[in-house]
Design a protein around this motif. Structure first.
Motif, short mmCIF file in Angstrom:
data_model
loop_
_atom_site.label_atom_id
_atom_site.label_comp_id
_atom_site.label_asym_id
_atom_site.label_seq_id
_atom_site.Cartn_x
_atom_site.Cartn_y
_atom_site.Cartn_z
N SER A 188 0.80 -1.22 0.00
CA SER A 188 0.00 0.00 0.00
C SER A 188 0.84 1.28 0.00
N ASN A 189 2.13 1.16 0.29
CA ASN A 189 2.99 2.34 0.29
C ASN A 189 3.38 2.71 -1.14
N LEU A 190 2.89 3.82 -1.61
CA LEU A 190 3.06 4.14 -3.02
C LEU A 190 4.23 5.08 -3.29
N THR A 191 4.96 5.43 -2.25
CA THR A 191 6.07 6.37 -2.46
C THR A 191 7.10 5.80 -3.43
N TYR A 192 7.17 4.46 -3.51
CA TYR A 192 8.20 3.87 -4.36
C TYR A 192 7.94 4.13 -5.84
N LEU A 193 6.73 4.50 -6.18
CA LEU A 193 6.44 4.79 -7.59
C LEU A 193 7.29 5.94 -8.10
N ASP A 199 7.48 3.53 -15.78
CA ASP A 199 6.75 4.13 -16.89
C ASP A 199 5.28 3.73 -16.92
N LYS A 200 4.99 2.57 -16.33
CA LYS A 200 3.66 2.00 -16.56
C LYS A 200 3.20 1.15 -15.38
N SER A 230 -1.56 11.42 -12.85
CA SER A 230 -0.92 12.59 -12.25
C SER A 230 0.56 12.38 -12.03
N LEU A 231 1.02 11.13 -12.02
CA LEU A 231 2.47 10.87 -11.92
C LEU A 231 3.11 10.72 -13.30
#
Ligand code: C2E
Ligand code: MG
Ligand code: MG
Ligand code: MG
Length: 288
Positions: A188-193, A199-200, A230-231
């Motif tokens: 659930s931690n999305l900071t790694y994106l 890219d996808k 948005s990213l």
């Protein structure tokens, strides 16, 4: 009595465990032979642009053609290959085949612009030399790095050590693309994106499957699509089997589509013909 039943269950459970273990040991030993005899085949499944219906790429999916068992699913043998230390060799074969295919598409109408995605195991990433393996194969085949996409599962990304960030930076420098597979199932931690500069996102099939009927799945897909957009990331929905699902995902703003509705994975040599037939048919609608 309940006690007898319990004992029977335990005995049954034990022998079932034995059976599974035996099967795994057998497959492990047969997999060593399969690597030596090269019993693998590469299949390709088309990926389409949701809005235009154009083919934009393909995902390479490995098959093991066992001389007696027939096709063994990668869902079964890839985890065994990982445990047995065979995944690097098998993964290397996939990289080589993919680079050869990409090189063969260069300069051809339509095919020359397609992205080819390969699945990469966490074990291949973990070695830290993936950029060198890729660079060598791309050079040998004269294949364009920017059309090769690496798919890595969300769960595999999470368990990587710090040096992993360096490898990803080197992969970016090499010019290959990165996609997160089975997105939504891992963490659930999305900071790694942001941190991993992907890219996808490939929205997991479990959210895609009944998105037209299940408003919770639709809400999850919508949230993923909005976040990705948005990213600056693209989204692919995989596992699309019917046109209701396709229409819903298109309305939700997914960028790309993959699934049996368009085509199941096919032997790599059939892919060029499939693409050409689709173009002759105007590239719209489902074309099974
Ligand atoms: P994945 O990367 O998430 O691949 C998508 C899977 O969904 C494929 O299964 C594909 O055949 C299947 N699929 C595609 N469209 C549909 C659909 O409309 N309905 C349904 N029910 N399924 C659909 P496949 O080929 O059996 O591969 C299973 C998994 O094995 C892959 O999941 C991937 O994690 C792994 N795998 C496959 N090839 C490789 C490989 O070369 N290397 C590694 N490391 N893993 C691989
Ligand atoms: Mg994949
Ligand atoms: Mg997937
Ligand atoms: Mg999967």
């Amino acid at each position: 009595s309940a006690k007898d039943a319990g004992q029977n269950m335990i005995r049954f459970f034990d022998s079932d465990m034995d059976g599974q273990l035996h099967e795994e040991i057998l497959l492990t030993s047969e997999l060593h032979g399969a690597v030596q005899r090269n019993e693998f085949v590469l299949y390709l499944q088309p990926i389409l642009d949701m809005q235009s219906g154009r083919v934009v790429g393909a995902e390479a999916l490995i098959r093991w053609l066992h001389p007696v068992r027939g096709f063994v699913s990668p869902g079964v043998f890839i985890p065994i290959a990982e445990k047995a230390g065979l995944i690097v060799e098998i993964g290397g074969w996939v990289i080589d085949q993919a680079c050869a295919l990409l090189a063969g598409w260069v300069g051809q109408p339509v095919l020359g612009e397609l992205t080819l995605a390969i699945n990469v195991s966490a074990k291949q990433f973990g070695r830290g030399d993936l950029d060198q393996v890729l660079a060598r194969s791309l050079a040998v085949h004269q294949a364009p790095a920017n059309l090769l996409e690496l798919e890595i599962t969300e769960s595999a990304l999470i368990n990587q050590p710090e040096q992993f960030v360096d490898l990803l930076a080197r992969l970016r420098r090499l010019g290959v693309r990165l996609a997160i597979d089975d997105f939504g199932t891992g963490y659930s931690n999305l900071t790694y994106l942001q941190r991993f500069m992907v890219d996808k996102l490939k929205v997991d099939q479990s959210f895609v499957r009944d998105v037209a009927l299940n408003s919770q799945n639709a809400a999850i897909v919508q949230a993923v699509v909005q976040m990705a957009s948005s990213l600056g990331l693209k989204t692919t929905a995989e596992g699309i089997e019917d046109s209701e699902t396709f229409d819903t995902l298109r309305l939700l703003g997914c960028d790309q589509a993959q699934g049996y509705l368009f085509s199941p994975p096919m032997p790599a040599p059939d892919f060029d013909g499939w693409v050409m037939r689709r173009i002759e048919n105007g590239q719209t609608g489902d074309c099974s």
